[in-house]
Scaffold this motif. Structure first.
Motif: not given
Length: 499
Positions: A473-499
């Motif tokens: 058994k490995y630590d894995f929580d769909d909710r946490e992984v999805l939240r992290e993926a959303f945060e990564h996407r938002e950071r990427f979009l903000k960075k993209d917009q700043s350029h």
């Protein structure tokens, strides 16, 4: 936690009158155990025939560790004069009766309500627990997600614990002042006699569809297992059935309990009607009373009806029940919304074809425009393989994009599971399907595929906080992984917009 004092073997065996005894009855029993490694002086070791192993093989181990009372179906080749052997036809049934007696029949002193069915058990039991606490009662919960005594959470590994653990928990709940206990009753628990010896105040049937055929082998055996729960209910209990399920009336046809019904489609004791719904909740009519609920989806409308009906049958006032229910949210991992900017994220435990269909139909119904529905789904290993192609077919039929991935492969090859799922993908839908065995990568890919306002469903694991691969058994929580993926996407979009 040991909430029982030791008991005389002679007194305990009054609960199992058919037992044949070899040896003295003058033994003090301080512990019941199914695990020979936990045996010791004062233990009564029960030799159970399980799906993985036969407890009869470990009788000698239990004796060597100090157990002097053995309950078994078959006597060992060599018996010892200093050991008492209790022989029965069915060790599992005898254990249920003994466990109840050992802990002073705790269920007799509680209003114990069991919930059974393929889908909706956890939501129904958890909502009942929350409702009755809100109404001022001290309560216990026994569910897939967790066992709970008031605020104390006790981790769980099975939908329904073994008979000893179950009665131990019920005794603790009684000792701590609980009046009501709500529990999921799995088909395994009925067949394996884990609920034998318990006294239920009522039982609820949610629905039934193909599941656990790895254990039951045929759908008829699975139905019979569920029905077995209602067959055991006493005359003073209630049997509350969802009669919109075509097997609802079959479940309760031989029960001695008082039969009551609930429905969204036909006349029933508890009749519901959905008036409107959004991602924020739904407006329903229940027995001519209009109420707004925070829960979402037709499947939750059924859960609410079952909960409402059980509460009324337990003697609560309709107005108070509806007021309290209107403020309750979903249990963890059940149509759980994960907030994100510009996207809708949903994590759901749907791991059967029927449950996945219910969730996707709800999302399709709630979709307001041409938002894409992107579904990430897999199937568990060492479980019913028949449902794998069906799960993929349902995902394709109701989604714009599908990412097939691993769920809990357990001891199976993840790629083999995915190959079986792919057999259910219609040829014209192959272009919408991506296969990624790594679940974290699959969730990330779903976000890469998403446009603004799209809806992403991560199905199968819900509340689980682990992923089981090759037995680890490995630590894995769909909710946490999805939240992290959303945060990564938002950071990427903000960075993209700043350029």
């Amino acid at each position: 936690m040991n909430t029982a004092n030791s008991k005389q073997l002679e007194v305990l065996l009054r609960a199992v009158p058919e037992a044949a005894v070899i040896g003295t009855l003058a033994r003090e029993i301080g512990q019941l155990t199914l695990d020979s490694r936990q045996a010791g002086p004062g233990s009564l070791f029960v030799a159970l025939r399980g799906t993985q192993t036969d407890g009869h093989r470990y009788i000698q181990t239990a004796v060597e560790l100090g157990a002097r009372t053995i309950l078994c179906e078959e006597l060992p080749a060599l018996t010892r004069p200093d050991v008492t052997y209790v022989q029965v036809l069915d060790s599992a049934r005898a254990l249920g009766l003994l466990a109840s007696a050992f802990y002073d029949h705790p269920s007799h002193h509680l209003k114990l309500v069991g919930v059974t069915g393929t889908n909706g058990k956890t939501s129904t039991a958890t909502l009942l627990f929350q409702l009755f606490r809100g109404l001022g009662y001290r309560c216990g919960l026994l569910s897939t997600v967790q066992n709970q005594i008031e605020d104390e959470v006790i981790p769980t590994t099975h939908t329904t614990p073994d008979a000893v653990t179950l009665n131990q928990l019920l005794a603790e709940m009684r000792q701590r002042g609980c009046t009501h206990v709500f529990m999921e009753v799995s088909s395994h628990a009925v067949v394996q006699q884990r609920i034998t010896g318990l006294t239920f105040a009522g039982g609820i049937f949610t629905n039934i569809s193909h599941d656990h055929l790895d254990f039951h082998k045929t759908f008829d055996h699975y139905i019979a297992a569920k029905k077995g729960f209602f067959d055991q209910l006493p005359p003073q209990a209630f049997a509350l059935a969802n009669i919109d399920d075509r097997r609802g009336s079959v479940m309760v046809q031989n029960t001695r309990a008082r039969v009551e019904t609930y429905s969204l489609q036909t006349m029933a004791t508890f009749r519901g009607k959905m008036l409107s719904e959004t991602f924020q909740g739904m407006h329903m009519q229940i027995n001519n009373q209009e109420v707004w609920f925070r829960l979402i989806g037709r499947f939750n409308a059924y859960n609410l009806l079952g909960v409402y009906g059980a509460a009324i049958l337990l003697g609560e006032a309709p107005e108070e029940v509806l007021t309290e229910l209107s403020g309750l949210g979903s249990p963890p991992g059940r149509f759980e919304l994960v907030p994100a900017t510009g996207l809708v994220g949903i994590v759901d435990y749907a791991h059967t074809p029927d449950a996945l269909l219910n969730v996707l139909e709800t999302i399709v119904h709630l979709r307001e425009g041409n938002e894409q529905i992107i579904t990430v789904v897999g199937c568990g290993g060492n479980r019913d393989a028949e449902k794998r192609p069906r799960m993929a077919a349902i995902a394709c039929r109701h989604s714009d994009r599908v990412v097939l991935t691993s769920d809990n492969p357990r001891h199976e090859d993840p790629q083999l599971i995915l190959d079986q799922m792919l057999q259910g993908v219609p040829p014209l839908d192959f272009k919408k399907v991506t296969v990624l065995p790594d679940r974290r990568e699959a969730i990330a890919r779903a976000l890469e595929l998403a446009e603004p306002h799209d809806i992403i469903l991560i199905a199968g694991k819900g509340h689980e906080t682990y992923q089981e691969i090759k037995g680890v058994k490995y630590d894995f929580d769909d909710r946490e992984v999805l939240r992290e993926a959303f945060e990564h996407r938002e950071r990427f979009l903000k960075k993209d917009q700043s350029h």
